[in-house]
Design a protein around this motif. Structure first.
Motif, short mmCIF file in Angstrom:
data_model
loop_
_atom_site.label_atom_id
_atom_site.label_comp_id
_atom_site.label_asym_id
_atom_site.label_seq_id
_atom_site.Cartn_x
_atom_site.Cartn_y
_atom_site.Cartn_z
N LEU A 62 0.88 -1.17 0.00
CA LEU A 62 0.00 0.00 0.00
C LEU A 62 0.91 1.22 0.00
O LEU A 62 0.77 2.14 -0.80
CB LEU A 62 -0.91 -0.01 1.24
N VAL A 63 1.87 1.21 0.91
CA VAL A 63 2.98 2.16 0.96
C VAL A 63 4.08 1.46 1.75
O VAL A 63 3.79 0.73 2.70
CB VAL A 63 2.58 3.51 1.59
N ASN A 64 5.30 1.67 1.37
CA ASN A 64 6.42 1.04 2.07
C ASN A 64 6.57 1.69 3.44
O ASN A 64 6.63 2.91 3.55
CB ASN A 64 7.70 1.23 1.23
N PHE A 65 6.62 0.87 4.49
CA PHE A 65 6.77 1.38 5.86
C PHE A 65 7.94 2.36 5.97
O PHE A 65 7.86 3.37 6.65
CB PHE A 65 7.00 0.24 6.85
N SER A 66 9.04 2.03 5.29
CA SER A 66 10.24 2.87 5.41
C SER A 66 10.03 4.26 4.84
O SER A 66 10.64 5.23 5.31
CB SER A 66 11.45 2.20 4.75
N GLU A 67 9.16 4.40 3.85
CA GLU A 67 8.89 5.72 3.27
C GLU A 67 8.14 6.61 4.27
O GLU A 67 8.40 7.80 4.37
CB GLU A 67 8.11 5.59 1.97
N ILE A 68 7.22 6.02 5.01
CA ILE A 68 6.49 6.78 6.03
C ILE A 68 7.47 7.27 7.10
O ILE A 68 7.42 8.43 7.51
CB ILE A 68 5.38 5.92 6.67
N LYS A 69 8.36 6.39 7.53
CA LYS A 69 9.33 6.78 8.55
C LYS A 69 10.24 7.90 8.04
O LYS A 69 10.51 8.86 8.76
CB LYS A 69 10.16 5.58 8.98
#
Length: 145
Positions: A62-69
């Protein structure tokens, strides 16, 4: 990180992504009515970002976790929030780095990123804990930051 239960966001999406992280930052509220908070001080913020959507990207995310961080942690960790003058300023209370406004800005940053992904994902909620006993929940109206 402390395992927490966050308020649930009612939504119609098939996927709900939650990303927890913490960051250390200083700030002050530029108004004498803020009392002690008008002086520079710091917090270890604990954040949870909730994203919803129906369509996964080409990598199955859905979205890469690392991008949110990266959007939040890498920008704010070990900084003074007041020095992010593109986001916070002293001209109006809506732009002071209060926990409420920081949560809203976080939602806006995440949503801008999601809008560029093109898979229709939405930032549904930001849970931002400033201290062990104080937190804010921000939910964009009508699913938008």
């Amino acid at each position: 990180m402390i395992q927490q239960i966050y308020p649930c966001v009612p939504h119609h999406y098939r996927y709900e992504l939650n990303k927890d992280f913490q960051f250390a930052a200083a700030h002050y509220i530029p108004d004498e009515a803020a009392g002690k908070c008008a002086r520079l001080h710091g917090h270890t913020y604990f954040a949870n970002v909730t994203v919803g959507g129906d369509q996964l990207d080409e990598t199955g995310f859905l979205v890469n976790f690392s991008e949110i961080k990266k959007l939040i942690h890498d920008r704010f960790d070990h900084t003074s929030l007041n020095e992010h003058t593109d986001l916070f300023h002293e001209r109006s209370a809506e732009s002071y780095p209060t926990t409420e406004n920081v949560a809203r800005i976080m939602a806006e940053l995440v949503q801008q990123y999601l809008d560029n992904k093109g898979n229709g994902a939405e930032c549904l909620q930001i849970f931002l804990r400033e201290t062990p006993t104080s937190y804010v929940v921000y939910r964009p109206k009508a699913g938008r930051a």
